[in-house]
Design an enzyme around this catalytic site. Structure first.
Site, PDB file in Angstrom:
ATOM      1  N   GLU A 142      73.253 -23.068  35.351  1.00 30.14           N
ATOM      2  CA  GLU A 142      74.723 -23.004  35.394  1.00 30.14           C
ATOM      3  C   GLU A 142      75.194 -21.554  35.374  1.00 30.14           C
ATOM      4  O   GLU A 142      75.829 -21.083  34.425  1.00 30.14           O
ATOM      5  CB  GLU A 142      75.307 -23.796  34.226  1.00 30.14           C
ATOM      6  CG  GLU A 142      74.978 -25.271  34.307  1.00 30.14           C
ATOM      7  CD  GLU A 142      75.706 -26.112  33.268  1.00 30.14           C
ATOM      8  OE1 GLU A 142      76.096 -25.570  32.225  1.00 30.14           O
ATOM      9  OE2 GLU A 142      75.864 -27.325  33.481  1.00 30.14           O
ATOM     10  N   GLU A 316      72.011 -32.914  36.047  1.00 25.51           N
ATOM     11  CA  GLU A 316      72.247 -33.358  34.674  1.00 25.51           C
ATOM     12  C   GLU A 316      73.337 -34.423  34.711  1.00 25.51           C
ATOM     13  O   GLU A 316      74.433 -34.169  35.203  1.00 25.51           O
ATOM     14  CB  GLU A 316      72.722 -32.192  33.793  1.00 25.51           C
ATOM     15  CG  GLU A 316      71.725 -31.042  33.723  1.00 25.51           C
ATOM     16  CD  GLU A 316      72.188 -29.907  32.809  1.00 25.51           C
ATOM     17  OE1 GLU A 316      73.131 -30.107  32.017  1.00 25.51           O
ATOM     18  OE2 GLU A 316      71.612 -28.820  32.896  1.00 25.51           O
TER      19      GLU A 316
HETATM   20  C1  GLA Z   1      75.105 -27.997  30.418  1.00 24.19           C
HETATM   21  C2  GLA Z   1      73.786 -27.280  30.346  1.00 24.19           C
HETATM   22  C3  GLA Z   1      72.778 -27.955  29.482  1.00 24.19           C
HETATM   23  C4  GLA Z   1      73.411 -28.564  28.264  1.00 24.19           C
HETATM   24  C5  GLA Z   1      74.472 -29.513  28.692  1.00 24.19           C
HETATM   25  C6  GLA Z   1      75.107 -30.237  27.538  1.00 24.19           C
HETATM   26  O1  GLA Z   1      75.335 -28.697  31.527  1.00 24.19           O
HETATM   27  O2  GLA Z   1      73.212 -26.993  31.597  1.00 24.19           O
HETATM   28  O3  GLA Z   1      71.817 -27.007  29.105  1.00 24.19           O
HETATM   29  O4  GLA Z   1      73.928 -27.559  27.470  1.00 24.19           O
HETATM   30  O5  GLA Z   1      75.481 -28.782  29.344  1.00 24.19           O
HETATM   31  O6  GLA Z   1      76.070 -31.147  27.974  1.00 24.19           O
END
Ligand code: GLA
Length: 653
Positions: A142, A316
């Site tokens: 991210e 994710e």
């Molecule tokens: C983000 C991150 C993860 C984690 C999630 C939690 O998307 O990439 O490492 O912290 O949030 O929701």
């Protein structure tokens, strides 16, 4: 295809085998690992420990799982920060150095960090690049999250001065372009240029825009270099990156994605909805508290597909309550499955869940996983196993893309311009774009998100909710297009250096529709006024322009004082005000009818999208809903009556 995010470094080695076996049994194929593991891979400068990672990969591989390996650059370890303190970024709102102790604590302009990040990426790519069980790579994590695109460091300032020199050549050109004569802001030399932060009051918008473009370029440069290294040592493996919602980054996503094989997206509909809709009155928001707004996930899925220039992954997927929003409700039963199917319907090739098991320590201990921290099965387990079973029943039309006849033109530059020049509190780029998108989705039409560089000939309706800067090339393409073109307020009003255009708004767009914006006002959101369209009353709100119509331009809708609010000339419409959603739905519906684009009347909170021959229908409502009879075909999943939070897939004749 399904997958999961896994952190072997968080669990005892003796646990790994059972985890891998259960992942296989749950129908998971991909496991993403390693993105925060730098301190375990390299506990001391130059001293590597690969034994644990080798073993973790081997354990997963033994169960037939494919590994997505990450570069661990989102979390530089303490020893590295101590060695090179200039890695830490500087907060642009306070001028204070952002500290160690969480993540993303690095400055894209730090030459030391650039060297170190590329070094560790190379070390990993060299070691694992040809590993038969590693199918692909994720860069960093991210990359623009936690407001890290911008830094107020000295390194950033020097890099910005150099960037300005390359862009403008001479300091007089820069002074002229930015209008620095105003308030005696003229510079004599590039080495004097400041970052547009921490000043007494507003800094020059042109200066701010240049700084945003520069900062985005820094991120893209860092990222591109990492991709190059991975490609050199990891041949025939995909390279992707997990993006946050594309409207939340301060980076140009189209540029960031350019050298990736595909885009991945991190989908947290509840946490994100909680933040995005915080302005929404409770009675409207509450029905979506545990589902997310029906258009919210697909808004990001469609943007991901657009930026990806094809299919994408969800890297994710929220499996239960998260820990980081203002409020963190659990999903309604069925929503994890619904979001997963919705991702596939909008062009995902794979959905990975975050995370395998809830971790009992540190920052995310209140964040759900597929399993609880005592290793019991959490709510999401059952929905993922349902996905596994359904995915074996239903032949997903993976090779058949979503085919949209409607496109929304989007891009970081437009967003930056409207964020820099807010003209009060009433204009929010993200909400404006979302409103246009949601109106189209409520009509059941598929929507592509495109940049101004995209081929316009593929579409029959092209909507630019906000495009303040337009180029002559774009206008020339519009002149060739057969689509109906809709421009929202502010379109064409600014030069690339964020000045007013000489011929008044909508500037170059006057070649498509001869109108002039004579004045602009912003008004309180709770002071909306009547707008009349086809004898019906709608509302004009927040941003309102007074327009003068040239010969042949017709008035489509009128303000309360009978001045034109929406104008049309041949195949171009200009909406001079922000409006209520009902107006957008009504106007788009008539334009779709004119352009031969099918729309459908869907029950409230039911959404439809077509991928290839398959129609996917989603019920976001807490009550059963019937699928419109016009959608006939063979049900490959579900039936004509959708239970609350249920999904149906229909193979169309
Ligand atoms: C983000 C991150 C993860 C984690 C999630 C939690 O998307 O990439 O490492 O912290 O949030 O929701």
């Amino acid at each position: 295809m399904l997958g999961v995010c896994y952190y072997p470094e968080h669990w005892p080695e003796k646990q790994w085998q059972q985890d891998a076996q259960e992942m296989r049994e749950l129908g998971l194929k991909y496991v993403r690992i390693g993105e925060f593991a730098w301190s375990k891979i390299e506990p001391k400068a130059g001293k590597y420990d690969f034994a644990w990672l080798d073993k973790a990969i081997a354990t997963l591989a033994a169960e037939g799982l494919q590994v997505v390996m990450c570069t661990p650059t989102a979390t530089p370890p303490k020893w590295l920060i101590d060695q090179y303190p200039d890695i830490l970024p500087v907060d642009i709102n306070t001028g204070v150095t952002r500290g160690f102790g969480s993540r993303r604590h690095y400055d894209f302009s730090s030459p030391n960090y650039f060297t170190q990040a590329m070094r560790i990426s190379k070390v990993l790519a060299k070691r694992y690049g040809n590993h038969p069980s590693i199918c692909g790579w994720q860069t960093d994590n991210e990359i623009a999250c936690h407001d890290t695109t911008h830094s107020g460091s000295l390194a950033a300032k020097h890099a910005f001065q150099l960037w300005c020199q390359q862009q403008y050549g001479s300091i007089n050109t820069l002074n002229q372009a930015w209008g620095n004569i105003f308030w005696s802001m003229e510079y004599q030399d590039f080495s004097q240029i400041e970052l547009p932060i921490l000043a007494v009051t507003e800094t020059n918008p042109a200066h701010q825009l240049a700084y945003r473009r520069f900062s985005s370029d820094q991120v893209v440069h860092f990222h591109d270099e990492m991709i190059k290294i991975i490609r050199q040592y990891a041949p025939n493996r995909f390279v992707t990156h997990n993006f946050i919602p594309l409207v939340d980054t301060q980076t140009d996503n189209f540029a960031l994605a350019k050298n990736l094989d595909f885009v991945s997206y991190d989908n947290y509909p509840l946490g994100r909805s909680d933040m995005f809709f915080k302005h929404m009155p409770a009675e409207q928001y509450k029905p979506y508290m545990r589902t997310g707004h029906p258009d919210f996930s697909s808004y990001s899925f469609d943007q991901s597909r657009g930026v990806s220039q094809g299919n994408f992954w969800v890297m994710e997927q929220q499996p239960g309550p998260v820990n980081w929003a203002h409020h963190n409700p659990r999903p309604e039963k069925g929503m994890v499955r619904l979001w997963s199917w919705q991702a596939f319907a909008h062009g995902a090739d794979c959905v990975c869940y975050f995370r395998w098991r809830q971790v009992p320590f540190a920052q995310e201990q209140m964040h759900a996983g597929i399993k609880r921290n005592d290793n019991s099965k959490a709510a999401a387990w059952h929905e993922v196993s349902q996905m596994r079973d359904e995915l074996t029943q239903v032949q997903l039309p993976l090779e058949q893309p979503v085919q949209a006849k409607v496109a929304i033109v989007t891009g970081a530059h437009s967003q930056w311009v409207t964020e820099i020049e807010r003209q009060g509190d009433s204009y929010n780029h993200q909400r404006v774009e979302f409103a246009y998108y949601s109106a189209l989705r409520q009509l059941g039409v598929a929507v592509d998100f495109i940049s101004v560089d995209h081929d316009l000939s593929l579409y029959q309706l092209i909507v630019a909710p906000c495009l303040p800067v337009v180029s002559a090339e774009f206008v020339a393409k519009c002149q060739q297009a057969t689509a109906h073109l809709v421009f929202g307020p502010r379109s064409g009003a600014k030069t690339p250096e964020l000045s007013l255009v000489d011929n008044l708004g909508p500037g170059l767009l006057q070649q498509l529709i001869p109108i002039k914006v004579l004045s602009t006002e912003t008004i309180r959101p709770d002071c909306s006024e009547v707008m009349t369209y086809q004898t019906q009353q709608f509302s004009s709100q927040c941003w309102r322009e007074e327009i003068e119509l040239g010969a042949g331009v017709t008035t489509v809708a009128q303000y309360h004082d009978l001045l034109p609010a929406v104008a049309r000339y041949n195949n171009t419409s200009y909406i001079a005000s922000l409006t209520c959603d009902e107006f957008l739905i009504s106007y788009f519906s008539s334009l779709c009818a004119e352009q031969g684009i099918n729309t459908i009347t869907l029950p409230k909170d039911v959404r439809l999208v077509q991928r290839g021959q398959y129609a996917f229908v989603f019920n976001y409502a807490g009550k059963a809903n019937s699928i419109p009879a016009t959608l006939s075909g063979e049900f490959v999943l579900g039936s004509a009556t959708l239970a609350p939070y249920d999904v149906a897939i229909i193979k169309l004749p």
